[in-house]
Design a protein around this motif. Structure first.
Motif, mmCIF file in Angstrom:
data_model
loop_
_atom_site.group_PDB
_atom_site.id
_atom_site.type_symbol
_atom_site.label_atom_id
_atom_site.label_comp_id
_atom_site.label_asym_id
_atom_site.label_seq_id
_atom_site.Cartn_x
_atom_site.Cartn_y
_atom_site.Cartn_z
ATOM 1 N N LEU A 203 0.835 -1.196 0.000
ATOM 2 C CA LEU A 203 0.000 0.000 0.000
ATOM 3 C C LEU A 203 0.876 1.254 0.000
ATOM 4 C CD1 LEU A 203 -2.985 -0.773 2.403
ATOM 5 C CD2 LEU A 203 -3.110 -0.081 0.008
ATOM 6 N N ARG A 204 2.069 1.139 0.546
ATOM 7 C CA ARG A 204 2.981 2.279 0.555
ATOM 8 C C ARG A 204 3.794 2.354 -0.737
ATOM 9 N NH1 ARG A 204 3.542 0.118 5.752
ATOM 10 N NH2 ARG A 204 5.460 -0.958 5.150
ATOM 11 N N LEU A 208 -2.365 3.112 -6.356
ATOM 12 C CA LEU A 208 -3.632 2.427 -6.116
ATOM 13 C C LEU A 208 -4.172 1.786 -7.389
ATOM 14 C CD1 LEU A 208 -5.446 4.837 -3.626
ATOM 15 C CD2 LEU A 208 -4.291 2.675 -3.148
ATOM 16 N N SER A 295 -7.815 10.897 1.864
ATOM 17 C CA SER A 295 -6.794 10.014 1.304
ATOM 18 C C SER A 295 -7.324 8.580 1.293
ATOM 19 C CB SER A 295 -5.504 10.093 2.129
ATOM 20 O OG SER A 295 -4.616 9.062 1.750
ATOM 21 N N ARG A 297 -5.680 6.026 0.221
ATOM 22 C CA ARG A 297 -4.576 5.175 0.684
ATOM 23 C C ARG A 297 -4.551 5.095 2.214
ATOM 24 N NH1 ARG A 297 -0.117 3.838 -2.125
ATOM 25 N NH2 ARG A 297 -0.502 5.534 -3.607
ATOM 26 N N SER A 301 -5.122 1.687 4.386
ATOM 27 C CA SER A 301 -4.091 1.266 5.347
ATOM 28 C C SER A 301 -4.688 1.102 6.740
ATOM 29 C CB SER A 301 -2.956 2.289 5.383
ATOM 30 O OG SER A 301 -2.296 2.370 4.145
#
Length: 309
Positions: A203-204, A208, A295, A297, A301
């Motif tokens: 994910l980092r 996406l 966000s 992301r 997370s």
């Protein structure tokens, strides 16, 4: 549309509930009874939800629920009652009721409860469909790697762990107010894929769109670039709308009660808290749209972290 069975000894309340349900279009009444004594599993074929009074002569609501569950009924129960005894309410919840509708009957409360249950049932259907797809993919992967089903116990444990994960994900969705969102099945796929592949750190690292592309390739096989691009854009839009709904839901909880435990726990974990406070001000002033930044992301997370906990 959900199929509903009424068990209520007060004919006036039965008529009120029937009128509200029929006019709402959320469900249909497929049967009624004025007590729980004569209700059997044979009358409940295809029934999704039973609306049942707590206090009835002969056989009360809790006893009726126990009896129907023993016969094999697996649908939902919504308790209709004006009882405020905490022990009785606790026993009803322990027996598996979804929620209470308080007497005297309030139309908005009935519609809110039924809408929530309908959303839950819709989500369960989506999760079941996705689970079957993932099982097929999992089996194919094991066959390609030479896996043999000579040890069913290990496969059963994997299925149990998968079921437990789905329950945690569903509970999180309910708390975040996104159980009925179109992006909920996509979120399930993403979290399951990240956990199964042990790729949470990606994910980092991944964009996406790249993440969505990998998941869709695994789900659908080798689609051409045009179809994959179309599916990725659709998934991206569904997820963003869902995240925005969670953002607004948490903000509305905080606006109503700043000490709300769901708001206190999730809002700062899933979103920038300054943006949450701005959204609360927007809601307070009656603005439906938002200028706040969210966000996706960060949301994914945080959701992954909560699902693992």
């Amino acid at each position: 549309m959900i199929r509903i069975f009424l068990i209520e000894d007060d004919a006036v309340i039965r008529r009120m509930l029937e009128k509200i349900i029929n006019e709402s279009g959320l469900g249909e009444i497929v049967g009624q009874a004025n007590d729980g004594i004569g209700v059997t599993i044979d009358q409940l074929y295809g029934v999704d939800v039973i609306l049942i009074d707590l206090l009835m002569p002969g056989l009360d609501g809790i006893q009726t629920i126990k009896g129907l569950q023993a016969e094999g009924f697996t649908g939902r129960f919504i308790m209709v009652s004006q009882v405020e005894n905490k022990e009785m309410i606790g026993e009803a919840y322990a027996q598996g009721i979804d929620t209470f509708i308080q007497k005297p009957i309030n139309r908005l409360e009935v519609l809110s409860v039924l809408k929530r249950v309908a959303d839950h049932l819709s989500l369960e259907a989506s999760l079941y469909s996705i689970r079957k797809s993932l099982q097929i993919l999992d089996i194919k992967g094991k066959e390609q790697s030479g896996f043999s089903f000579t040890n069913p116990a290990s496969y059963g444990m994997a299925a149990y762990e998968q079921s437990t994960l789905e329950q945690k994900i569903r509970q999180l969705m309910l708390q975040l107010g996104i159980a009925g969102e179109a992006g909920a099945p996509d979120l399930l796929l993403i979290i399951q894929w990240l956990m199964q592949e042990e790729r949470g750190n990606q994910l980092r690292e991944l964009q996406l769109k790249e993440l969505y592309t990998q998941i869709l390739h695994k789900l659908h096989g080798n689609l051409n670039e045009q179809l994959i691009g179309k599916e990725v854009r659709a998934m991206e839009q569904r997820i963003r709308r869902m995240v925005l709904q969670a953002f607004t839901h948490l903000s509305s909880l905080g606006l109503a009660d700043y000490a709300n435990p769901t708001f206190e726990h999730f809002a700062p974990r899933f979103f920038d808290f300054q943006e949450v406070r701005l959204r609360m001000k927007e809601l307070e002033s009656g603005e439906k749209n938002t200028k706040c930044r969210i966000s996706v992301r960060k949301f994914l997370s945080a959701f992954l972290f909560e699902a693992k906990a």
